[in-house]
Design a protein around this motif. Structure first.
Motif, PDB file in Angstrom:
ATOM      1  N   GLY A   9       0.818  -1.217   0.000  1.00 59.06           N
ATOM      2  CA  GLY A   9       0.000   0.000   0.000  1.00 59.06           C
ATOM      3  C   GLY A   9       0.844   1.255   0.000  1.00 59.06           C
ATOM      4  N   SER A  11       1.426   3.492  -2.576  1.00 55.20           N
ATOM      5  CA  SER A  11       1.264   4.501  -3.634  1.00 55.20           C
ATOM      6  C   SER A  11       0.849   5.855  -3.077  1.00 55.20           C
ATOM      7  CB  SER A  11       0.259   4.022  -4.693  1.00 55.20           C
ATOM      8  OG  SER A  11      -0.982   3.732  -4.104  1.00 55.20           O
ATOM      9  N   ILE A  14       1.303   7.381   4.074  1.00 51.01           N
ATOM     10  CA  ILE A  14       2.456   7.020   4.906  1.00 51.01           C
ATOM     11  C   ILE A  14       3.413   6.115   4.131  1.00 51.01           C
ATOM     12  CG2 ILE A  14       3.103   5.707   6.969  1.00 51.01           C
ATOM     13  CD1 ILE A  14       0.431   6.742   8.252  1.00 51.01           C
ATOM     14  N   ARG A  34      -3.819  -1.407  -5.073  1.00 48.17           N
ATOM     15  CA  ARG A  34      -4.875  -1.914  -5.974  1.00 48.17           C
ATOM     16  C   ARG A  34      -4.919  -1.157  -7.290  1.00 48.17           C
ATOM     17  NH1 ARG A  34      -9.338  -0.999  -1.530  1.00 48.17           N
ATOM     18  NH2 ARG A  34      -8.041   0.850  -1.529  1.00 48.17           N
ATOM     19  N   ASN A  35      -4.557   0.122  -7.256  1.00 48.50           N
ATOM     20  CA  ASN A  35      -4.697   0.958  -8.455  1.00 48.50           C
ATOM     21  C   ASN A  35      -3.373   1.016  -9.222  1.00 48.50           C
ATOM     22  OD1 ASN A  35      -4.617   3.356 -10.121  1.00 48.50           O
ATOM     23  ND2 ASN A  35      -6.580   3.901  -9.183  1.00 48.50           N
ATOM     24  N   ASP A  60      -4.637  -6.596  -4.334  1.00 53.29           N
ATOM     25  CA  ASP A  60      -5.528  -6.221  -3.233  1.00 53.29           C
ATOM     26  C   ASP A  60      -5.178  -7.146  -2.070  1.00 53.29           C
ATOM     27  OD1 ASP A  60      -7.532  -5.959  -1.379  1.00 53.29           O
ATOM     28  OD2 ASP A  60      -9.162  -5.946  -2.843  1.00 53.29           O
ATOM     29  N   VAL A  61      -4.541  -6.603  -1.045  1.00 49.89           N
ATOM     30  CA  VAL A  61      -4.032  -7.470   0.023  1.00 49.89           C
ATOM     31  C   VAL A  61      -5.127  -8.017   0.936  1.00 49.89           C
ATOM     32  CG1 VAL A  61      -1.742  -6.368   0.013  1.00 49.89           C
ATOM     33  CG2 VAL A  61      -3.477  -5.620   1.678  1.00 49.89           C
ATOM     34  N   ASN A  87       2.167  -1.968   5.531  1.00 50.54           N
ATOM     35  CA  ASN A  87       1.535  -0.664   5.677  1.00 50.54           C
ATOM     36  C   ASN A  87       0.086  -0.622   5.184  1.00 50.54           C
ATOM     37  OD1 ASN A  87       1.497   2.457   5.652  1.00 50.54           O
ATOM     38  ND2 ASN A  87       1.176   1.938   3.492  1.00 50.54           N
ATOM     39  N   ALA A 138       0.881  -0.034  12.581  1.00 51.83           N
ATOM     40  CA  ALA A 138      -0.320  -0.288  13.380  1.00 51.83           C
ATOM     41  C   ALA A 138      -0.998   1.062  13.628  1.00 51.83           C
ATOM     42  CB  ALA A 138       0.074  -1.000  14.657  1.00 51.83           C
ATOM     43  N   TYR A 152     -11.644  -1.934  13.361  1.00 50.05           N
ATOM     44  CA  TYR A 152     -10.322  -1.371  13.059  1.00 50.05           C
ATOM     45  C   TYR A 152      -9.419  -1.558  14.272  1.00 50.05           C
ATOM     46  CZ  TYR A 152      -6.699   2.074  11.842  1.00 50.05           C
ATOM     47  OH  TYR A 152      -5.507   2.699  11.566  1.00 50.05           O
ATOM     48  N   LYS A 156      -5.926  -3.655  14.683  1.00 50.21           N
ATOM     49  CA  LYS A 156      -4.663  -2.996  15.023  1.00 50.21           C
ATOM     50  C   LYS A 156      -4.108  -3.519  16.351  1.00 50.21           C
ATOM     51  CE  LYS A 156      -4.199  -0.419  11.327  1.00 50.21           C
ATOM     52  NZ  LYS A 156      -3.044  -0.490  10.417  1.00 50.21           N
ATOM     53  N   PRO A 182       0.927   5.355  14.885  1.00 53.98           N
ATOM     54  CA  PRO A 182       0.636   6.777  14.777  1.00 53.98           C
ATOM     55  C   PRO A 182      -0.800   7.096  15.197  1.00 53.98           C
ATOM     56  CG  PRO A 182       1.097   5.760  12.608  1.00 53.98           C
ATOM     57  CD  PRO A 182       0.841   4.670  13.597  1.00 53.98           C
ATOM     58  N   THR A 185      -2.894  11.062  11.078  1.00 47.52           N
ATOM     59  CA  THR A 185      -1.836  11.496  10.156  1.00 47.52           C
ATOM     60  C   THR A 185      -2.514  11.976   8.879  1.00 47.52           C
ATOM     61  OG1 THR A 185      -0.416   9.787  11.109  1.00 47.52           O
ATOM     62  CG2 THR A 185       0.287  10.742   9.005  1.00 47.52           C
ATOM     63  N   THR A 187      -3.530  12.152   5.542  1.00 46.47           N
ATOM     64  CA  THR A 187      -3.456  11.372   4.291  1.00 46.47           C
ATOM     65  C   THR A 187      -4.865  11.326   3.718  1.00 46.47           C
ATOM     66  OG1 THR A 187      -4.041   9.268   5.309  1.00 46.47           O
ATOM     67  CG2 THR A 187      -1.693   9.832   5.314  1.00 46.47           C
ATOM     68  N   SER A 189      -6.855   9.102   3.978  1.00 46.43           N
ATOM     69  CA  SER A 189      -7.764   8.485   4.947  1.00 46.43           C
ATOM     70  C   SER A 189      -8.655   9.541   5.603  1.00 46.43           C
ATOM     71  CB  SER A 189      -6.988   7.793   6.066  1.00 46.43           C
ATOM     72  OG  SER A 189      -6.077   6.871   5.574  1.00 46.43           O
ATOM     73  N   TRP A 190      -8.187  10.810   5.619  1.00 44.45           N
ATOM     74  CA  TRP A 190      -8.933  11.877   6.290  1.00 44.45           C
ATOM     75  C   TRP A 190      -9.560  12.846   5.286  1.00 44.45           C
ATOM     76  CZ3 TRP A 190      -9.866  11.654  11.439  1.00 44.45           C
ATOM     77  CH2 TRP A 190      -9.067  10.789  12.196  1.00 44.45           C
TER      78      TRP A 190
HETATM   79  N1  LIG Z   1      -3.652   8.238   8.362  1.00 50.29           N
HETATM   80  C1  LIG Z   1      -3.821   7.989   9.659  1.00 50.29           C
HETATM   81  O1  LIG Z   1      -4.345   8.817  10.424  1.00 50.29           O
HETATM   82  C2  LIG Z   1      -3.322   6.698  10.247  1.00 50.29           C
HETATM   83  C3  LIG Z   1      -3.197   6.610  11.636  1.00 50.29           C
HETATM   84  C4  LIG Z   1      -2.758   5.409  12.195  1.00 50.29           C
HETATM   85  C5  LIG Z   1      -2.439   4.340  11.386  1.00 50.29           C
HETATM   86  N2  LIG Z   1      -2.582   4.463  10.032  1.00 50.29           N
HETATM   87  C6  LIG Z   1      -2.251   3.302   9.231  1.00 50.29           C
HETATM   88  O2  LIG Z   1      -1.273   3.642   8.269  1.00 50.29           O
HETATM   89  C7  LIG Z   1      -1.417   2.815   7.118  1.00 50.29           C
HETATM   90  C8  LIG Z   1      -1.427   3.696   5.878  1.00 50.29           C
HETATM   91  O3  LIG Z   1      -2.520   4.598   5.982  1.00 50.29           O
HETATM   92  P1  LIG Z   1      -2.603   5.942   5.127  1.00 50.29           P
HETATM   93  O4  LIG Z   1      -3.401   6.890   5.936  1.00 50.29           O
HETATM   94  O5  LIG Z   1      -1.265   6.315   4.634  1.00 50.29           O
HETATM   95  O6  LIG Z   1      -3.543   5.463   3.924  1.00 50.29           O
HETATM   96  P2  LIG Z   1      -3.836   6.119   2.502  1.00 50.29           P
HETATM   97  O7  LIG Z   1      -3.219   7.457   2.350  1.00 50.29           O
HETATM   98  O8  LIG Z   1      -5.307   5.958   2.297  1.00 50.29           O
HETATM   99  O9  LIG Z   1      -3.064   5.114   1.523  1.00 50.29           O
HETATM  100  C9  LIG Z   1      -3.350   3.762   1.590  1.00 50.29           C
HETATM  101  C10 LIG Z   1      -2.420   3.046   0.645  1.00 50.29           C
HETATM  102  O10 LIG Z   1      -2.680   1.648   0.750  1.00 50.29           O
HETATM  103  C11 LIG Z   1      -3.198   1.152  -0.478  1.00 50.29           C
HETATM  104  N3  LIG Z   1      -4.233   0.196  -0.147  1.00 50.29           N
HETATM  105  C12 LIG Z   1      -5.388   0.401   0.519  1.00 50.29           C
HETATM  106  N4  LIG Z   1      -6.084  -0.733   0.598  1.00 50.29           N
HETATM  107  C13 LIG Z   1      -5.344  -1.689  -0.019  1.00 50.29           C
HETATM  108  C14 LIG Z   1      -5.547  -3.061  -0.290  1.00 50.29           C
HETATM  109  N5  LIG Z   1      -6.659  -3.694   0.094  1.00 50.29           N
HETATM  110  N6  LIG Z   1      -4.597  -3.736  -0.973  1.00 50.29           N
HETATM  111  C15 LIG Z   1      -3.454  -3.105  -1.375  1.00 50.29           C
HETATM  112  N7  LIG Z   1      -3.221  -1.805  -1.157  1.00 50.29           N
HETATM  113  C16 LIG Z   1      -4.163  -1.110  -0.488  1.00 50.29           C
HETATM  114  C17 LIG Z   1      -3.689   2.381  -1.234  1.00 50.29           C
HETATM  115  O11 LIG Z   1      -3.661   2.230  -2.653  1.00 50.29           O
HETATM  116  P3  LIG Z   1      -4.939   1.657  -3.479  1.00 50.29           P
HETATM  117  O12 LIG Z   1      -6.116   2.436  -3.021  1.00 50.29           O
HETATM  118  O13 LIG Z   1      -4.571   1.851  -4.912  1.00 50.29           O
HETATM  119  O14 LIG Z   1      -5.017   0.208  -3.113  1.00 50.29           O
HETATM  120  C18 LIG Z   1      -2.654   3.418  -0.804  1.00 50.29           C
HETATM  121  O15 LIG Z   1      -1.458   3.280  -1.523  1.00 50.29           O
HETATM  122  C19 LIG Z   1      -2.700   2.007   7.325  1.00 50.29           C
HETATM  123  O16 LIG Z   1      -2.372   0.731   7.800  1.00 50.29           O
HETATM  124  C20 LIG Z   1      -3.424   2.794   8.401  1.00 50.29           C
HETATM  125  O17 LIG Z   1      -4.296   1.997   9.161  1.00 50.29           O
HETATM  126  C21 LIG Z   1      -3.008   5.621   9.445  1.00 50.29           C
END
Ligand SMILES: NC(=O)c1ccc[n+]([C@@H]2O[C@H](COP(=O)([O-])OP(=O)(O)OC[C@H]3O[C@@H](n4cnc5c(N)ncnc54)[C@H](OP(=O)(O)O)[C@@H]3O)[C@@H](O)[C@H]2O)c1
Length: 234
Positions: A9, A11, A14, A34-35, A60-61, A87, A138, A152, A156, A182, A185, A187, A189-190
């Motif tokens: 993940g 692309s 984080i 996935r994309n 797609d993991v 990740n 995590a 979730y 985690k 974290p 953060t 990204t 996600s928000w």
């Molecule tokens: N952002 C936060 O606030 C936060 C806080 C604590 C922990 N985390 C953790 O940090 C990690 C990364 O989060 P992020 O906020 O950086 O996410 P993000 O910006 O939404 O990016 C997610 C990445 O993972 C890929 N992905 C998502 N689902 C997937 C799947 N089923 N198979 C393969 N790839 C997949 C996405 O690409 P595609 O969509 O193309 O698959 C993208 O590259 C996650 O484990 C999240 O739980 C995030």
């Protein structure tokens, strides 16, 4: 033979920040998401800026077969894996008692099962070489209970337990395992949230912490990285 970093993940968000950081010291990269179009953009940008090789794989993991396909792809490359970053993850807020049917399976499969499968698929070569580093991304939801944490938080918490067990197993093999936990953060996600960007941790901060842990001497391992927004959880 050069050594690679594998990021699931990677692309965006984080994962992408971590890739940039390690590409910056010349590590070749393997990344899945996935994309495919996003992966191709990442490949072009990172190869151009950092002069490293980026191998991309569409997977797609949340699907075991696709995890196994990714593992085969990585193991067939003619380079050793030095660093694995588990990740890829998904966060759908909810509560255990009333979240949507299937939320539990979907988040366990994406966040926890993929980490288990991909680690098992790549770790044997690290064990043979007696060298490697595994970062599991995590969350603060790995050790804090939130009313909207739901499945979730379960996934985690499981990742934290996974890291702890694996770290003990890997000590004789010189393989380090770190849980990265974290808080919020900034990204995708928000996306859409009505808060300023500087209320959040930056992805770059997470990448800097991971990089610092990686750079410690062989005698030390950072077991847990906990980082939160300076003004507290969101
Ligand atoms: N952002 C936060 O606030 C936060 C806080 C604590 C922990 N985390 C953790 O940090 C990690 C990364 O989060 P992020 O906020 O950086 O996410 P993000 O910006 O939404 O990016 C997610 C990445 O993972 C890929 N992905 C998502 N689902 C997937 C799947 N089923 N198979 C393969 N790839 C997949 C996405 O690409 P595609 O969509 O193309 O698959 C993208 O590259 C996650 O484990 C999240 O739980 C995030």
């Amino acid at each position: 033979m050069s050594k690679m970093i594998v990021v699931t993940g990677g692309s965006k968000g984080i994962g992408r920040a971590i890739i940039n950081k390690f590409a910056g010291i010349g590590k070749n990269v393997v990344v899945c998401a996935r994309n495919l179009a996003d992966l191709e953009i990442l490949k072009t940008e990172v190869e151009e800026v950092y002069n490293v090789t980026v191998h991309v794989f569409k997977a797609d993991v949340s699907n075991k077969e696709e995890c196994l396909g990714f593992i085969k792809y990585v193991n067939d490359l003619d380079e050793d894996v030095e660093i694995l970053v588990n990740n890829a993850g998904v966060f759908v807020p909810g509560s255990i008692h009333n979240e949507e049917e299937g939320a539990f399976e979907m988040m366990m499969q994406t966040n926890m099962y993929s980490t288990y499968y991909i680690t098992r698929g790549l770790i044997n070569k690290m064990i043979e070489k007696k060298e490697g580093y595994i970062f599991n991304i995590a969350s603060v939801a790995s050790f804090v209970a939130y009313a909207n944490g739901g499945s979730y938080a379960i996934s985690k918490h499981a990742m934290l337990g996974f890291s702890r067990s694996l770290r003990e197993e890997m000590k004789p093999y010189n393989i380090k395992v770190t849980s990265v936990m974290p808080g919020a953060t900034y990204t995708n996600s928000w996306a859409g949230i009505d808060l300023p960007e500087d209320r959040f941790i930056k992805s770059q901060d997470i990448a800097d912490l991971v990089f610092s842990a990686y750079n410690l001497s062989n005698s030390a391992v950072v077991e847990d990285i906990i980082v939160r927004p300076q003004l507290g959880d969101i």
